[in-house]
Each structure stands twice: as C-alpha cells, then as structure tokens.
Scaffold this motif. Sequence first.
Motif, PDB file in Angstrom:
ATOM      1  N   VAL A  29      -0.269   3.884  13.148  1.00 51.59           N
ATOM      2  CA  VAL A  29      -0.599   2.458  13.147  1.00 51.59           C
ATOM      3  C   VAL A  29      -2.112   2.328  13.223  1.00 51.59           C
ATOM      4  CG1 VAL A  29      -0.310   0.256  14.342  1.00 51.59           C
ATOM      5  CG2 VAL A  29       1.582   1.892  14.278  1.00 51.59           C
ATOM      6  N   VAL A  30      -2.705   1.588  12.269  1.00 51.23           N
ATOM      7  CA  VAL A  30      -4.161   1.457  12.209  1.00 51.23           C
ATOM      8  C   VAL A  30      -4.560   0.003  12.014  1.00 51.23           C
ATOM      9  CG1 VAL A  30      -4.470   3.768  11.246  1.00 51.23           C
ATOM     10  CG2 VAL A  30      -4.250   1.809   9.704  1.00 51.23           C
ATOM     11  N   GLU A  31      -5.802  -0.295  12.324  1.00 54.17           N
ATOM     12  CA  GLU A  31      -6.366  -1.604  12.008  1.00 54.17           C
ATOM     13  C   GLU A  31      -6.601  -1.682  10.500  1.00 54.17           C
ATOM     14  OE1 GLU A  31      -9.956  -2.102  14.171  1.00 54.17           O
ATOM     15  OE2 GLU A  31      -9.031  -1.782  16.140  1.00 54.17           O
ATOM     16  N   GLU A  32      -6.516  -2.885   9.963  1.00 54.10           N
ATOM     17  CA  GLU A  32      -6.668  -3.022   8.516  1.00 54.10           C
ATOM     18  C   GLU A  32      -8.050  -2.562   8.041  1.00 54.10           C
ATOM     19  OE1 GLU A  32      -5.192  -5.995   5.029  1.00 54.10           O
ATOM     20  OE2 GLU A  32      -6.038  -6.939   6.815  1.00 54.10           O
ATOM     21  N   ALA A  33      -9.037  -2.647   8.900  1.00 53.54           N
ATOM     22  CA  ALA A  33     -10.383  -2.215   8.527  1.00 53.54           C
ATOM     23  C   ALA A  33     -10.432  -0.740   8.167  1.00 53.54           C
ATOM     24  CB  ALA A  33     -11.359  -2.513   9.667  1.00 53.54           C
ATOM     25  N   LEU A  34      -9.451   0.038   8.653  1.00 53.39           N
ATOM     26  CA  LEU A  34      -9.423   1.475   8.389  1.00 53.39           C
ATOM     27  C   LEU A  34      -8.519   1.855   7.213  1.00 53.39           C
ATOM     28  CD1 LEU A  34      -9.283   2.983  11.997  1.00 53.39           C
ATOM     29  CD2 LEU A  34     -11.225   2.955  10.416  1.00 53.39           C
ATOM     30  N   ILE A  35      -7.821   0.880   6.655  1.00 49.64           N
ATOM     31  CA  ILE A  35      -6.865   1.179   5.590  1.00 49.64           C
ATOM     32  C   ILE A  35      -7.552   1.826   4.389  1.00 49.64           C
ATOM     33  CG2 ILE A  35      -5.544   0.066   3.755  1.00 49.64           C
ATOM     34  CD1 ILE A  35      -3.725   0.373   5.974  1.00 49.64           C
ATOM     35  N   ASP A  36      -8.686   1.287   3.976  1.00 50.06           N
ATOM     36  CA  ASP A  36      -9.368   1.825   2.802  1.00 50.06           C
ATOM     37  C   ASP A  36      -9.825   3.261   3.039  1.00 50.06           C
ATOM     38  OD1 ASP A  36      -9.225  -0.491   1.145  1.00 50.06           O
ATOM     39  OD2 ASP A  36     -10.803  -1.408   2.340  1.00 50.06           O
ATOM     40  N   THR A  37     -10.368   3.523   4.227  1.00 52.36           N
ATOM     41  CA  THR A  37     -10.888   4.853   4.531  1.00 52.36           C
ATOM     42  C   THR A  37      -9.773   5.865   4.761  1.00 52.36           C
ATOM     43  OG1 THR A  37     -12.846   3.856   5.549  1.00 52.36           O
ATOM     44  CG2 THR A  37     -12.397   6.156   6.062  1.00 52.36           C
ATOM     45  N   ALA A  38      -8.933   5.586   5.757  1.00 52.58           N
ATOM     46  CA  ALA A  38      -7.854   6.514   6.083  1.00 52.58           C
ATOM     47  C   ALA A  38      -6.827   6.587   4.955  1.00 52.58           C
ATOM     48  CB  ALA A  38      -7.181   6.075   7.384  1.00 52.58           C
ATOM     49  N   GLY A  39      -6.607   5.448   4.291  1.00 48.58           N
ATOM     50  CA  GLY A  39      -5.650   5.430   3.192  1.00 48.58           C
ATOM     51  C   GLY A  39      -6.107   6.268   2.019  1.00 48.58           C
ATOM     52  N   SER A  40      -7.411   6.306   1.766  1.00 47.58           N
ATOM     53  CA  SER A  40      -7.936   7.164   0.694  1.00 47.58           C
ATOM     54  C   SER A  40      -7.757   8.635   1.043  1.00 47.58           C
ATOM     55  CB  SER A  40      -9.417   6.858   0.449  1.00 47.58           C
ATOM     56  OG  SER A  40      -9.582   5.548  -0.057  1.00 47.58           O
ATOM     57  N   LEU A  41      -7.948   8.967   2.319  1.00 52.17           N
ATOM     58  CA  LEU A  41      -7.766  10.356   2.744  1.00 52.17           C
ATOM     59  C   LEU A  41      -6.333  10.819   2.524  1.00 52.17           C
ATOM     60  CD1 LEU A  41      -8.525  12.993   4.090  1.00 52.17           C
ATOM     61  CD2 LEU A  41      -8.341  11.862   6.319  1.00 52.17           C
ATOM     62  N   SER A  42      -5.373  10.040   3.034  1.00 53.64           N
ATOM     63  CA  SER A  42      -3.968  10.462   2.916  1.00 53.64           C
ATOM     64  C   SER A  42      -3.390  10.194   1.534  1.00 53.64           C
ATOM     65  CB  SER A  42      -3.115   9.761   3.977  1.00 53.64           C
ATOM     66  OG  SER A  42      -3.171   8.352   3.842  1.00 53.64           O
ATOM     67  N   GLY A  43      -3.882   9.132   0.861  1.00 50.62           N
ATOM     68  CA  GLY A  43      -3.312   8.758  -0.425  1.00 50.62           C
ATOM     69  C   GLY A  43      -3.899   9.514  -1.604  1.00 50.62           C
ATOM     70  N   CYS A  44      -5.231   9.697  -1.626  1.00 53.76           N
ATOM     71  CA  CYS A  44      -5.894  10.410  -2.724  1.00 53.76           C
ATOM     72  C   CYS A  44      -5.970  11.909  -2.455  1.00 53.76           C
ATOM     73  CB  CYS A  44      -7.308   9.873  -2.921  1.00 53.76           C
ATOM     74  SG  CYS A  44      -7.408   8.100  -3.206  1.00 53.76           S
TER      75      CYS A  44
END
Length: 270
Positions: A159-174
């Motif tokens: 569970v993360v704050e939306e502010a981290l979605i772009d950063t953490a999401g790029s790590l796990s998604g890309c």
Amino acid sequence: MNKIVGFIGFGNMARAMAGGIIDGGVADKKNIIASASTDKTLKNAQDTYGINVTMDNKEVAKKSDILFLAVKPNAYHIVINEIKDCVSDDTLIVTIAAGQTLENVEKMFGKKIRLIRTMPNTPAMVMEGMSLICPGENADFEDLEDVLRIFGSFGKSEVVEEALIDTAGSLSGCGPAFVYVFIEALADAAVESGVKREMAYKLASQMVLGAAKMVLKTKEHPGKLKDNVCSPGGTTIKGINALEYSGFRGNVIDALLSSIEKSKEMSGNK
C-alpha cells in the motif's frame, strides 16, 4: 469472499487476476463476470476459467460489487462514460491502468466513488506479481482488505501513497522488461560460447530467480551478496569489472529514471 467481482476488459492482466482469485479460493468462479470486445476473448475466458461472460459493459457494471477497469488507459474515458450511470454507490471501482490518477477517474465518473488505484505487473501471470495499492478517500478499510486479498492471490502487494505510484510503479511495472533483456543478453553470451539456446535461457532464468530469492529471503544488502560470490582473482570479479567499465549500473539507473519520467508525464505530474 461472497461478492461479485467484475472485469471490464479481459486481457492478460485480467486473466492473471481471475486465475489467482479462483485458484486462491478468494471467490468462486460463479461470482466472477467479465466483458470484452470480441467473442474469441469471451469464449476463451469461459472455457479456461468457467466464469460468466458478456459483451455488455453495463451488465458487468450493474452486477459487480468490486469492478475492475481492465482496459487500456486511453479507453478509460469511453468505458467510464458508458457505465457511469450504471454503477451503484456501493460498488468499489479498482483501476489497473498507468497514468490514470484517482482524481482523473473520479472526474470521469462525475461524482464521489469508492475507488482504489492499483498497479500490478506481468509476473502476476505466474502468481509472482508485485502490485501497488493506493486507496482513494472514499474507500473504507473493508474495501482495502478485499483488494489486498485479491492481489495476494497472485503475488505480493504494497500500500503506497499516490505520489509514489509513478516511481515505485515504474520499478515493479517496467522492471520485468529490463530483466528480460538481461536474461536474453546472458543467454546470447552463453550461446556464443557453445551452450544450446534452450539450455542458456533455462540457466539464465533460474539464476535470476534464485538470486532474487536470495535477496528476499536473506534480507542481506545486494552488494554483500555480490561480494560473497566474488572470490579474489576469480571469474566473477572479472565480470563485475567489465560491467562497471561499460557503465552497466548507470545505464540501469538511467533506464528506470526514463520510465519514471514517462509515467509522470502520462499522469500529468511532470
């Protein structure tokens, strides 16, 4: 979970999620309904998972207690405009698309909704997903628990704050794509040195899997684990020197930062 779980769109990610939900005993297949734009996709969904299928997005929206919007980001506006008057105030909406913020989705619905933004990744297809969960202000504790149960059926989640979605999401998604390139390159080198292609992919893939598990299980710093493999004057430290000389570490950092920048651009946060 005695709730109806619906999917609008039934591509690779939705299939992985439905499989995890059923195999993990989170919900019965009779309580899952999906819509898609082609008969072929729906037939495959029915034959493979035994779930309910329809070509009517509105039907899914009306019946679902938990509704996953599993279409491409550029189709969100079209789909939401189609279903927004069919969605009950009690329905939990779950997004899985890059670039679609909580604020954007709520604006498309034109009202306050129970909403959770998520960012799964493709290893969910083999039950090893790493997903990010970001609840909206109107989602309650039970909503979050339901989503965590669902995502826990095909991997791990944070569970993360939306502010981290772009950063953490790029790590796990890309990140998986970067790892696939690494595996391919390792295999190419082995093939050039005489190893058969099929064996090279198997050796490289199992090595990456085992190395990742070492980091997770031992909780040691990756640098220490690297040092443990590097014997003085040995083969591994020679290879590490070649990686450092070619800028491997910096190239990986630059690759992820480029993905993060693009993600922020898509979300309007640049």
